[in-house]
Write an enzyme that holds these catalytic residues in place. Structure first.
Site, PDB file in Angstrom:
ATOM      1  N   HIS A   9     130.952  43.793 -41.775  1.00 34.26           N
ATOM      2  CA  HIS A   9     130.487  43.561 -41.451  1.00 34.26           C
ATOM      3  C   HIS A   9     128.698  42.270 -41.096  1.00 34.26           C
ATOM      4  CE1 HIS A   9     128.374  45.737 -37.749  1.00 34.26           C
ATOM      5  NE2 HIS A   9     128.083  46.909 -38.254  1.00 34.26           N
TER       6      HIS A   9
ATOM      7  N   HIS B 165     136.918  37.486 -34.678  1.00 34.81           N
ATOM      8  CA  HIS B 165     135.647  37.843 -34.256  1.00 34.81           C
ATOM      9  C   HIS B 165     137.079  39.789 -33.906  1.00 34.81           C
ATOM     10  CE1 HIS B 165     133.435  40.988 -32.364  1.00 34.81           C
ATOM     11  NE2 HIS B 165     132.143  40.669 -33.394  1.00 34.81           N
TER      12      HIS B 165
ATOM     13  N   ASP C 279     127.217  35.183 -37.100  1.00 39.64           N
ATOM     14  CA  ASP C 279     126.606  35.277 -37.447  1.00 39.64           C
ATOM     15  C   ASP C 279     126.787  33.526 -38.465  1.00 39.64           C
ATOM     16  OD1 ASP C 279     126.626  38.067 -38.400  1.00 39.64           O
ATOM     17  OD2 ASP C 279     128.533  38.241 -38.668  1.00 39.64           O
TER      18      ASP C 279
END
Length: 372
Positions: A218, A257, A308
């Site tokens: 996560h 994702h 990210d």
């Protein structure tokens, strides 16, 4: 019998008016406002106000909100003492988990500390919480938590570096906080809502979110992405290295994702900031290395970068230690978690899903003496 998808994939578990995640990766909206518009024109404080209070603030409301957050930055002495006792080797996410829990014992939820004030208090003081611990163990000195910066981004960078931040770094971090602020029923938000549904207190729900975000699958992906990028000396070296990792079926963090199928709408925004910051940076070569990794992952696996991946180099170019990348995620997502806690409470029902049992069929108990 067809096996059901794991991890509640494709299962709708509730309603929300806070954000909508476009499944094809073409859009992301916070209370109806496009993430592209918010990242281009808004500040993080405007977005936090939008998420928690359901509407964008006007100029007077924004100024009052910024002043309120500035007044809520300081930490109780008992919390400072606790932060001093947390070992220097502790992961910063564990520092925030413990710090938020400790604050909950010192300022428990009450009429005085209602859910809106707790949300604002945490947004205001978590940067100082992290950096008080960081500087104490790095230099042995206690720092003053207050700064003259009226934004969370400016406040964090000032506390971290001990000086007024570069304007480009300031805005890049502000944009990143906007991008990380909210993302529907992701794992940490769902964990916070589950805790809320039991009628637990606000702090417990936030700590549930932090604990969930702590996981590498996560929030930890941005740290892993920076560790990966920094292994390579140039784009060609990166291309060979990624090919080798793929042959070994190694997991490359920062790509693909769970929800988006085509692209992450936040990725191109933060990629632009990574490129801008790389130009004056002494180690700006990390940006072309990142681009080559992106190309290889698309050509070989048809996987796109998520938020990210380019957040890693954006934060790095701002001089932020890699271990603080996920805590920055917390500083941002506190706004989204708070909005979801408030929403869950407004029409609460205990979240208790069913399980599909796949264990042994019922059989007779075997006495201990007969078990061979």
């Amino acid at each position: 019998m067809n096996k059901k998808p794991g991890g509640l994939a494709g299962i709708t578990v509730g309603d929300t008016a806070i954000s909508t995640v476009g499944k094809e990766g073409l859009d992301l909206n916070y209370r109806g406002y496009s993430i592209h518009d918010l990242a281009a024109y808004a500040s993080f404080e405007e977005v936090a106000y939008l998420l928690i209070h359901n509407t964008l603030p006007n100029q007077r409301e924004l100024q009052a909100y910024q002043e309120k957050l500035m007044m809520m930055r300081d930490l109780p002495d008992a919390l400072k003492y606790t932060l001093e006792k947390i070992p220097a080797t502790t992961h910063p996410m564990d520092v925030l988990r413990t710090g938020c829990s400790m604050l909950g014992t010192l300022e428990p939820e009450s009429k005085q500390h209602d859910q809106y004030n707790i949300a604002d208090r945490l947004i205001a003081c978590v940067p100082g919480m992290l950096l008080y611990w960081h500087h104490f163990h790095k230099s042995g000195k206690t720092i003053k938590i207050q700064t003259d910066e009226n934004t969370i981004a400016g406040h964090f960078l000032t506390l971290l570096h001990g000086k007024t931040p570069d304007a480009l770094h300031h805005r890049a971090l502000d944009v990143s906080l906007i991008l990380y602020a909210e993302h529907e029923f992701n794992a940490s938000t769902f964990a916070a809502r589950v805790t809320t549904s039991t009628e637990s207190d606000f702090y417990s729900a936030i700590v549930s979110g932090i604990g969930t975000l702590r996981g590498a699958l996560h929030g930890g992906a941005n740290e892993a992405a920076m560790d990966l990028i920094s292994q390579f000396k140039n784009p060609d070296d990166a291309e060979k290295g990624i090919h080798d990792m793929l042959l070994k079926k190694a997991k490359i963090m920062g790509f693909g994702h769970r929800v988006y199928k085509i692209s992450d709408p936040r990725s191109d925004i933060i990629k632009t900031w990574s490129k801008k910051l790389s130009m004056p940076a002494s180690d700006g070569y990390f940006y072309p290395i990142s681009e080559r990794i992106e190309k290889v992952m698309w050509d070989e696996k048809h996987l796109f970068p998520n938020l990210d991946f380019y957040s890693a180099t954006t934060y790095h170019f701002c001089g932020i230690p890699t271990s603080m990348f996920t805590p920055l995620f917390v500083m941002s997502r506190l706004s989204g978690w708070s909005a979801h806690i408030i929403e869950q409470r407004s029409d609460n029902r205990l979240i208790r899903p069913d399980a599909n049992y796949i264990g042994p069929v019922p059989h007779a108990y075997i006495p201990l003496i007969d078990r061979g």
